[in-house]
Enzyme design. Structure first.
Site, PDB file in Angstrom:
ATOM      1  N   ARG A   1       0.855  -1.185   0.000  1.00 24.98           N
ATOM      2  CA  ARG A   1       0.000   0.000   0.000  1.00 24.98           C
ATOM      3  C   ARG A   1       0.891   1.235   0.000  1.00 24.98           C
ATOM      4  NH1 ARG A   1       2.178   1.905   3.978  1.00 24.98           N
ATOM      5  NH2 ARG A   1       0.838   3.723   3.675  1.00 24.98           N
ATOM      6  N   GLY A   2       0.243   2.411  -0.117  1.00 23.71           N
ATOM      7  CA  GLY A   2       1.005   3.639  -0.277  1.00 23.71           C
ATOM      8  C   GLY A   2       1.146   3.897  -1.774  1.00 23.71           C
ATOM      9  N   ALA A   3       0.836   5.140  -2.191  1.00 25.62           N
ATOM     10  CA  ALA A   3       0.709   5.425  -3.625  1.00 25.62           C
ATOM     11  C   ALA A   3       1.919   4.974  -4.471  1.00 25.62           C
ATOM     12  CB  ALA A   3       0.417   6.910  -3.810  1.00 25.62           C
TER      13      ALA A   3
ATOM     14  N   ARG B   1      -7.277  -0.290  -6.774  1.00 24.57           N
ATOM     15  CA  ARG B   1      -7.512   0.833  -5.859  1.00 24.57           C
ATOM     16  C   ARG B   1      -7.641   2.105  -6.710  1.00 24.57           C
ATOM     17  NH1 ARG B   1      -4.260   1.197  -0.461  1.00 24.57           N
ATOM     18  NH2 ARG B   1      -6.225   2.204   0.129  1.00 24.57           N
TER      19      ARG B   1
ATOM     20  N   GLN C   1      -2.204   2.608   9.928  1.00 23.97           N
ATOM     21  CA  GLN C   1      -0.885   2.687   9.274  1.00 23.97           C
ATOM     22  C   GLN C   1       0.102   3.477  10.133  1.00 23.97           C
ATOM     23  OE1 GLN C   1      -3.803   3.282   7.769  1.00 23.97           O
ATOM     24  NE2 GLN C   1      -3.758   2.815   5.594  1.00 23.97           N
TER      25      GLN C   1
ATOM     26  N   ASP D   1      -1.918  10.917  -2.284  1.00 20.14           N
ATOM     27  CA  ASP D   1      -2.317   9.872  -3.233  1.00 20.14           C
ATOM     28  C   ASP D   1      -2.634  10.449  -4.609  1.00 20.14           C
ATOM     29  OD1 ASP D   1      -2.911   8.616  -0.457  1.00 20.14           O
ATOM     30  OD2 ASP D   1      -2.760   6.982  -1.906  1.00 20.14           O
TER      31      ASP D   1
ATOM     32  N   ASN E   1      -5.395  12.439   0.299  1.00 23.00           N
ATOM     33  CA  ASN E   1      -4.494  11.608   1.113  1.00 23.00           C
ATOM     34  C   ASN E   1      -5.372  10.862   2.113  1.00 23.00           C
ATOM     35  OD1 ASN E   1      -1.797  10.736   1.821  1.00 23.00           O
ATOM     36  ND2 ASN E   1      -2.014  11.915   3.686  1.00 23.00           N
ATOM     37  N   LYS E   2      -4.738  10.064   2.934  1.00 26.15           N
ATOM     38  CA  LYS E   2      -5.457   9.221   3.897  1.00 26.15           C
ATOM     39  C   LYS E   2      -6.522   9.999   4.672  1.00 26.15           C
ATOM     40  CE  LYS E   2      -5.228   5.747   4.278  1.00 26.15           C
ATOM     41  NZ  LYS E   2      -6.211   4.902   3.559  1.00 26.15           N
TER      42      LYS E   2
HETATM   43  O1  MRU Z   1      -4.550   3.348   2.092  1.00 26.40           O
HETATM   44  P1  MRU Z   1      -3.062   3.525   2.009  1.00 26.40           P
HETATM   45  O2  MRU Z   1      -2.343   2.969   3.179  1.00 26.40           O
HETATM   46  O3  MRU Z   1      -2.520   3.045   0.702  1.00 26.40           O
HETATM   47  O4  MRU Z   1      -2.871   5.104   2.043  1.00 26.40           O
HETATM   48  C1  MRU Z   1      -1.597   5.624   2.024  1.00 26.40           C
HETATM   49  C2  MRU Z   1      -1.556   7.106   2.122  1.00 26.40           C
HETATM   50  O5  MRU Z   1      -2.567   7.760   2.221  1.00 26.40           O
HETATM   51  C3  MRU Z   1      -0.208   7.748   1.960  1.00 26.40           C
HETATM   52  O6  MRU Z   1      -0.138   8.929   2.704  1.00 26.40           O
HETATM   53  C4  MRU Z   1       0.036   8.077   0.492  1.00 26.40           C
HETATM   54  O7  MRU Z   1      -0.228   6.987  -0.320  1.00 26.40           O
HETATM   55  C5  MRU Z   1       1.421   8.537   0.249  1.00 26.40           C
HETATM   56  S1  MRU Z   1       2.605   7.266   0.429  1.00 26.40           S
HETATM   57  C6  MRU Z   1       4.120   7.900   0.081  1.00 26.40           C
END
Ligand code: MRU
Length: 345
Positions: free
Chosen positions: A44-46, A86, A194, A235, A245-246
Site C-alpha cells: 500500500r502507499g501510492a 484501488r 498505518q 495519493d 491523502n489518507k
Molecule cells: O490506504 P493507504 O495505506 O494506501 O494510504 C496511504 C496514504 O494515504 C499515503 O499517505 C500516500 O499513499 C502517500 S505514500 C508515500
C-alpha cells in the site's frame, strides 16, 4: 526494510497487514497475485502501489503462454485487472500507462521474450525513479524543517509506502541525518492503523524519536504548542493543488491553519494529476465496513451497525503551505506553479 523486491520471475511483497507483529513475505508470481496484494493492502502507499502494479503488468507478459498474436488482448485484460484494484492513488495509473506505452512501442517485435525483457526493464526503471525521487524530496524537504522541530504526520508515507526511503518520512529521515534534533508525532490513523503499526515501526528502526497519538489528539497537541510542522504524503494532487491523502488529513490541515502551523505535502511528480482540475473529481475509495466494526478481527461495534468507510479525503489547496517534490518545493498559486513544475525537466 523493503515493501517490494523483484526476484527475477516474481515479486516479493512484505505483507503490511501483519506488521509490526510479524514480517511475513508473499511471493507474487502472477499478475492476479499482485492485484490481490494491492486490493488487500498487503502492499500500500501510492508509489509502492504504482511500482508493484508495474511488476504485476510485467508478470502478465512473463506468465503468458498463448501465441504472439494474442498478447495484446491478454495484456489489455492484465491492465484492466490491475487498474481496478484501488482507485485513488494516481501513481497506479501513471505506472500502468508507462508500461502500456512500452508494450505499444514493442508492437512490431515478434520475439515474446524480448518484449518481456523490455517490460521488466521498464518496471525496474519505475522502481529506480521512485528511489531517486524520494531521496530528492528528502533533500528539499530538509530545508523547511527547523532545528528541534516537532513534526506531526498522518498514515504512513515512508519506506513501506514507496520503493525506498519514503516521501513525508523521507523528509524526516533527511532532517534526522542532517543532525537536526527532530521529534515525530505519528497519528494512529484509524481504521487501518498505518500510523500506529507502520510509521512508528519504521521510525523506531531508524532511531528517529517518535510518539504515537490517537487521531483525535492532534488538535490538543497543537493548542499546547507541541507541533511545529505537519508533513504528510499524497495519493493524488489535482492541478489546482487540492490533495487526496489518507482519511483524516483534511482535519489536520484545517487544525494546522487554525493554529498557524505550516502544513506540507511531500510527493513525487508521479502523484500530480494535471488532468484533474480540482479535488472534487478525485475518486475516493470506499472500503468494507468490517475495517471499522472490527480491529484485527475483534468486534468493537454491533456486528450489523451501518458503517461509512471512505479511505481518503481531499485537502483543499488553500490549507497547504507547500508541496515538496523531487523537483523542488511548489508554493501557491498551485494552478500556475504545478504546471510550471511539470513542464520543467
Ligand atoms: O490506504 P493507504 O495505506 O494506501 O494510504 C496511504 C496514504 O494515504 C499515503 O499517505 C500516500 O499513499 C502517500 S505514500 C508515500
Amino acid at each position: 526494510m523493503k515493501a517490494i523486491e523483484w526476484l527475477g520471475n516474481s515479486l516479493r511483497i512484505l505483507d503490511q497487514t501483519k506488521l509490526p507483529m510479524v514480517s511475513i513475505y508473499r511471493e507474487a508470481s502472477t499478475y492476479e497475485d499482485v492485484a490481490e496484494a494491492i486490493e488487500h493492502m498487503e502492499v500500500r502507499g501510492a508509489p509502492a502501489i504504482g511500482a508493484a502494479a508495474a511488476y504485476g503488468f510485467a508478470l502478465g507478459a512473463l506468465t503468458y503462454t498463448g501465441p504472439r498474436e494474442g498478447l495484446a488482448d491478454h495484456m489489455e485484460a492484465v491492465y484492466n485487472r490491475l487498474a481496478v484494484t484501488r482507485p485513488t492513488a494516481v501513481n497506479l495509473f501513471w505506472a500502468l500507462r508507462r508500461m502500456q506505452d512500452v508494450l505499444r512501442e514493442a508492437r512490431d517485435m515478434e520475439d515474446l521474450d524480448a518484449i518481456r525483457l523490455r517490460l521488466v526493464e521498464e518496471a525496474d526503471k519505475i522502481a529506480e525513479d521512485d528511489r531517486r525521487m524520494n531521496r530528492l524530496i528528502g533533500q528539499y524537504g530538509n530545508g523547511i524543517v527547523p532545528e528541534k522541530a516537532a513534526i506531526l504526520t498522518h498514515c504512513n508515507a515512508g519506506a513501506l509506502a514507496t520503493v525506498e526511503y519514503g516521501t513525508a518520512l523521507g523528509v524526516m529521515r533527511s532532517a534526522h541525518a542532517a543532525g537536526k534534533d527532530i521529534h515525530v508525532y505519528a497519528d494512529e490513523t484509524r481504521p487501518f492503523l498505518q500510523g500506529a503499526r507502520l510509521t512508528t515501526w519504521e521510525l523506531m528502526q531508524d532511531k528517529i524519536p517518535v510518539t504515537l497519538i490517537a487521531d483525535n489528539m492532534a488538535g490538543f497537541l497543537m493548542q499546547q504548542g507541541k507541533i511545529d510542522l505537519v508533513v504528510v504524503g499524497a495519493d493524488r494532487i489535482a492541478s489546482n493543488g487540492d490533495t487526496a491523502n489518507k482519511i483524516g488529513t483534511y482535519s489536520l490541515a484545517v487544525l494546522a491553519q487554525a493554529h498557524g502551523i505550516a502544513f506540507y505535502v511531500a510527493a513525487p511528480t508521479s502523484t500530480i494529476d494535471l488532468k484533474m482540475p480540482s479535488g472534487q473529481d478525485i475518486p475516493i475509495e470506499e472500503r468494507q465496513g468490517k475495517e471499522i466494526r472490527e480491529v484485527f478481527g475483534v468486534p468493537i461495534a454491533p456486528p450489523d451497525v451501518q458503517v461509512y468507510n471512505p479511505a481518503f479525503d481531499v485537502t483543499p489547496a488553500k490549507y497547504i503551505t507547500g508541496i515538496i517534490t523531487e523537483k523542488g518545493i511548489v508554493q501557491p498559486p498551485y494552478s500556475v506553479n504545478l504546471l510550471k513544475l511539470m513542464v520543467r525537466s
